[in-house]
Design a protein around this motif. Structure first.
Motif, PDB file in Angstrom:
ATOM      1  N   PRO A  17      18.889  53.155  45.469  1.00  9.37           N
ATOM      2  CA  PRO A  17      17.696  52.824  46.361  1.00  9.37           C
ATOM      3  C   PRO A  17      16.849  51.466  46.511  1.00  9.37           C
ATOM      4  N   HIS A  18      16.273  52.047  47.377  1.00 10.39           N
ATOM      5  CA  HIS A  18      15.294  50.143  48.111  1.00 10.39           C
ATOM      6  C   HIS A  18      13.639  50.327  48.095  1.00 10.39           C
ATOM      7  N   PRO A  19      13.063  51.541  47.731  1.00  7.30           N
ATOM      8  CA  PRO A  19      11.398  51.784  47.675  1.00  7.30           C
ATOM      9  C   PRO A  19      10.823  50.323  46.926  1.00  7.30           C
ATOM     10  N   PRO A  66      18.858  49.991  54.978  1.00 13.47           N
ATOM     11  CA  PRO A  66      18.350  51.235  56.383  1.00 13.47           C
ATOM     12  C   PRO A  66      17.024  50.363  57.336  1.00 13.47           C
ATOM     13  N   HIS A  67      16.770  49.093  56.856  1.00 17.93           N
ATOM     14  CA  HIS A  67      15.827  48.921  57.247  1.00 17.93           C
ATOM     15  C   HIS A  67      15.761  47.440  57.903  1.00 17.93           C
ATOM     16  N   TRP A  68      17.041  46.845  57.727  1.00 21.58           N
ATOM     17  CA  TRP A  68      17.551  46.593  59.341  1.00 21.58           C
ATOM     18  C   TRP A  68      17.625  46.997  59.987  1.00 21.58           C
ATOM     19  N   ASP A 133      15.415  41.481  55.533  1.00 22.03           N
ATOM     20  CA  ASP A 133      14.448  43.121  55.439  1.00 22.03           C
ATOM     21  C   ASP A 133      13.990  43.518  54.199  1.00 22.03           C
ATOM     22  N   TYR A 134      13.413  44.166  53.513  1.00 26.82           N
ATOM     23  CA  TYR A 134      13.332  44.329  52.707  1.00 26.82           C
ATOM     24  C   TYR A 134      13.372  45.716  51.437  1.00 26.82           C
ATOM     25  N   GLY A 135      14.482  46.102  51.718  1.00 26.57           N
ATOM     26  CA  GLY A 135      15.745  46.810  51.754  1.00 26.57           C
ATOM     27  C   GLY A 135      16.700  46.584  51.035  1.00 26.57           C
ATOM     28  N   SER A 199      15.913  62.778  49.498  1.00 32.34           N
ATOM     29  CA  SER A 199      14.861  63.450  50.544  1.00 32.34           C
ATOM     30  C   SER A 199      13.458  62.201  50.970  1.00 32.34           C
ATOM     31  N   HIS A 200      12.996  62.266  52.202  1.00 36.57           N
ATOM     32  CA  HIS A 200      11.906  61.138  52.219  1.00 36.57           C
ATOM     33  C   HIS A 200      11.162  61.465  52.644  1.00 36.57           C
ATOM     34  N   ARG A 201      10.130  62.090  52.973  1.00 33.23           N
ATOM     35  CA  ARG A 201       8.863  62.207  53.304  1.00 33.23           C
ATOM     36  C   ARG A 201       7.615  61.380  52.333  1.00 33.23           C
ATOM     37  N   ALA A 255      15.928  62.622  55.595  1.00 31.63           N
ATOM     38  CA  ALA A 255      16.665  61.878  53.914  1.00 31.63           C
ATOM     39  C   ALA A 255      16.872  60.858  54.951  1.00 31.63           C
ATOM     40  N   GLU A 256      17.233  60.182  53.722  1.00 32.67           N
ATOM     41  CA  GLU A 256      16.797  58.410  55.210  1.00 32.67           C
ATOM     42  C   GLU A 256      18.308  58.042  54.571  1.00 32.67           C
ATOM     43  N   SER A 257      19.101  59.028  54.246  1.00 37.01           N
ATOM     44  CA  SER A 257      20.597  59.761  54.922  1.00 37.01           C
ATOM     45  C   SER A 257      20.578  58.937  56.399  1.00 37.01           C
TER      46      SER A 257
HETATM   47 FE   LIG Z   1      13.114  53.124  53.055  1.00 37.07          FE
END
Ligand SMILES: [Fe+2]
Lengths: 304, 475
Positions: A17-19, A66-68, A133-135, A199-201, A255-257
């Protein structure tokens, strides 16, 4: 031509993951802000992942971020070099990273062409002013801080937004299938990475010190249960169940899926039935993040 | 300084085609012409501030406002990178940005300014500023669109912005960078084949534009959720810009509207619309949604209080007071008690009033509104005790109104008031405003009065009155 080349190989697949908080907490010289640490569980997880692959030879990293976000098919970075400053539009206080990365344009084009032949909408991105992108950069940095391997970067086709998780997954399964084929045909050894959280909340507030770990936790019990369920499947080689439950997981755990990365990864790995290695799990502003490796190099029999 | 005001509002499309490829499709060209017409109108209006609300800049932690006085970079679109690059260098009003940020916090919103070199200004803002303000003559501000924000938060964002416009005497133009229907073709197309993705999207777009052409902005705001469900692909940001723009225009429905162009951009609906504040049309509304002054949304997320549903719940000034003040009670009943459904509920076991002979003794009356329990002029602090900006005059007016309701319930009127004891929590700050309202209302009735400063009241209010009145004759 495959006859005269050594066969390509996927040495490992990773969920990574990329936070941007992770890069922020590492204080690399490329990032402008400085932190007093934070999110160590995940950063140690990345350390274990790097350790696990330290003696494994490979030629390139194929990554879907996911950020592009693209709405007209899947795009591929299509120039040999990108060098610029990436500022996260959501967390600019944490992430302003000076990047300099190489692209394996040949491999990118091979996957692109196979996808086009399979009827998927694809496009090469050849504008030199484009900012990565930052991801991509966060995962790229955390996975390989030396940046000494070329990347293939795939955009996240937002077909989930246009249709449904099911349709998105169908397209990603197809994209994964051609990605695998292109890699095996290329004669290269490759690591494939899906860059997404579970999970992505998010929290909608940020503590005064973003890295204050006394404030970090999962946003809700339901999110935790979903994350643990997925991790259980990762660890026990139940990839098909992940795919089967993808619609419920994606919707209920926000989810970020939804960006397709996880479905694409599992398809690229030919739906592995061997255990993934959990290198770490932790939350970042409330979202759930797992670092998982599927060591395909150790599970070759019967997979060709 | 004269009060600032909004001198115009514009809705403009977000995709880069109008900047980079206006010659490749007649519709894109017409949108470009409409942008140029809008730019001329803005110039002619003598506007001195452009305020951009952009749906292509999502944020997670509250709203973000660009405060770099001169952001410069080269923008390349995620999808349409093959159309080319857009270099930009903008003129941002950093002082306004900081003042707006502060005004947001005053009204209970999370907010921050952004002034980092290389920050990626989003495509919608870049297109809008490039074409509406080509020579950078007018300073601008840009605000993000919060992913989680609902109508309450978005409306309060507009009010906070207008607080600053008014206080600084600006002549501002509000711009929303947005698509109408946002479904694009998912494959590359030949530019000459562009059209709205589906007939249904086209019909909805035309209905929205019919409303806007009639100046019925608040109607479109009230339809936002429906529009979102009907013609919006769930991208990062929902269809919320009309909430903001209507909030900027006092939720009016009788603006003077004109659609300057409506065309497809790769299947999505793109329109340039001008909304002039001059009154026109009927201006009636289907209904009034809550007019939210302060955002009292979730603020305890980091402390893990409350579960998921509480975290996402919309909290407006109409929120029951138990999260910001004591629990509410039904007024007690006895032979002599006078209670009114038109007055706010007590915060303990007591009636609204009690009759003794010819006199009516009222329990302390505050400004809370019956039913919603909201506080006109805003609460003085939030649920965490953090001070909020409030309007003492609005609170005092509401107290007098509540006294009137109770006396009318008893069969009398405000003219029956004999003696009042007033309690203020901040004498220095509030006496003047309170006294002005008093002079206009109870001052004309003529009761005796005592005004006391006290430390606190049980609810987050600044004024309460204890009243003795003549009791109306019994039948
Ligand atoms: Fe993200």
């Amino acid at each position: 031509m495959g006859l005269f080349m050594s066969k390509g190989e996927i040495v490992a697949g990773c969920l990574a993951p990329h936070p941007p908080h992770l890069v922020y907490a590492e204080n690399p010289e490329q990032n402008e802000p400085t932190a007093e640490g934070g999110w160590e569980q995940l950063r140690w997880g990345y350390e274990r992942l790097r350790e696990s692959l330290a003696d494994v030879e490979y030629d390139a990293i194929v990554l879907l971020s996911p950020h592009w976000q693209t709405y007209i098919g899947t795009h591929f970075l299509g120039l040999p070099k990108f060098k610029s400053l990436s500022v996260d539009p959501v967390f600019p206080n944490l992430f302003r990273y000076h990047y300099d990365l190489d692209i394996d344009v040949d491999l990118a084009r091979q996957i692109h062409d196979k996808a086009a032949d399979a009827g998927l909408a694809v496009k090469m991105m050849e504008n030199p002013d484009f900012r990565v992108d930052y991801g991509t950069i966060t995962t790229g940095h955390m996975f390989n801080p030396q940046w000494d391997k070329p990347l293939v970067v795939l955009s996240s086709n937002r077909s989930r937004d246009y249709y449904s998780v099911e349709v998105m997954q169908e397209m990603m399964m197809e994209l994964g299938r051609v990605t695998r084929e292109a890699i095996l045909d290329s004669g290269k050894k490759v690591v494939v990475i899906a860059s997404n959280s579970l999970s992505h909340r998010h929290f909608t507030t940020e503590s005064a010190i973003p890295e204050d770990m006394s404030k970090e936790h999962i946003t809700s019990h339901a999110m935790h249960l979903w994350d643990m369920r997925m991790i259980e499947y990762f660890r026990t080689g139940q990839s098909q169940r992940i795919l089967d439950e993808m619609p419920e997981f994606t919707e209920q755990a926000i989810a970020e899926s939804d960006g397709g990365g996880l479905s694409w990864l599992l398809s690229t790995l030919d739906i592995p039935n061997y255990p993934g290695i959990l290198h770490g799990y932790g939350t970042i502003i409330g979202t759930g993040n797992a670092i998982v490796e599927w060591p395909e190099r150790n599970h070759k029999e019967g997979r060709e | 300084m004269s009060d600032g005001e909004l001198v115009g509002s514009y809705i403009v499309p977000v995709h880069p085609h109008t900047v980079l490829a206006a010659d490749q499709n007649e519709g894109w060209g017409r949108l470009r012409d409409a942008f140029e017409e809008a730019a001329q109108r803005i110039k002619d209006s003598d506007a001195d501030l452009l305020i951009i609300y952009s749906t292509t800049w999502p944020s997670i932690i509250g709203h973000q406002i660009i405060a770099d006085p001169n952001p410069e970079w080269v923008m390349v679109d995620n999808d349409f990178h093959d159309l080319g690059s857009i270099p930009y260098s903008f003129n941002i009003d950093e002082n306004f940005a900081h003042a707006w940020n502060q005004a947001n916090e005053n009204r209970g919103l999370k907010s921050r300014t952004v002034a980092y070199h290389g920050f990626p200004i989003d495509v919608g803002s870049v297109v809008a500023l490039k074409l509406l303000n080509p020579d950078n003559a007018i300073p601008a501000v840009i605000v993000s669109s919060n992913v989680y924000a609902n109508r309450a938060e978005t409306t309060v964002l507009a009010k906070a912005c207008m607080d600053v416009v008014k206080a600084t005497g600006r002549k501002a133009v509000a711009v929303t960078a947005m698509s109408l229907s946002n479904r694009m073709f998912t494959k590359p197309i030949d530019p000459k084949d562009d059209k709205i993705h589906s007939l249904k999207d086209d019909e909805w777009n035309r209905k929205i534009l019919e409303f806007l052409g009639e100046g019925r902005l608040e109607d479109v705001g009230q339809l936002s959720r429906t529009i979102h469900r009907q013609i919006r692909v769930n991208k990062v940001v929902a269809f919320k810009p009309m909430w903001w723009l209507s909030g900027m225009n006092q939720n009016r429905n009788n603006l003077t509207g004109e659609v300057l162009a409506y065309e497809a951009i790769h299947g999505a609906g793109g329109a340039v619309v001008h909304l002039d504040p001059a009154a026109s049309g009927a201006g009636d509304k289907e209904y009034d949604e809550d007019d939210v002054e302060y955002f009292l949304g979730e603020r305890n997320v980091l402390d893990a209080q409350g579960d998921e549903t509480e975290m996402v719940s919309e909290t407006v000034s109409a929120k029951p007071s138990n999260s910001n003040g004591p629990a509410l009670w039904e007024p007690t009943e006895s032979k002599d008690s006078v209670n009114s459904a038109a007055a706010p509920k007590p915060v303990g076991a007591y009636p609204h009033a009690r009759r003794v002979g010819d006199l009516l003794y009222l329990s302390g009356v505050g400004p809370r509104q019956p039913g919603t329990n909201s506080i006109p002029g805003g609460p003085i602090h939030d649920a965490d005790g953090k001070s909020l900006e409030y309007d003492i005059k609005a609170q005092t007016h509401a107290v007098v109104q509540n006294i009137t309701r109770i006396l009318e319930e008893a069969g009398g009127s405000i003219d029956d008031v004999l003696d009042v004891t007033s309690f203020l929590v901040d004498m220095d700050r509030d006496f003047k405003g309170y006294n002005e309202v008093w002079a206009d209302t109870l001052g004309k009735v003529g009761p005796t009065r005592t005004t006391l400063a006290i430390r606190a009241l049980p609810t987050p209010i600044a004024v309460e009155m204890k009243v003795i009145a003549k009791a109306p004759a019994l039948e």
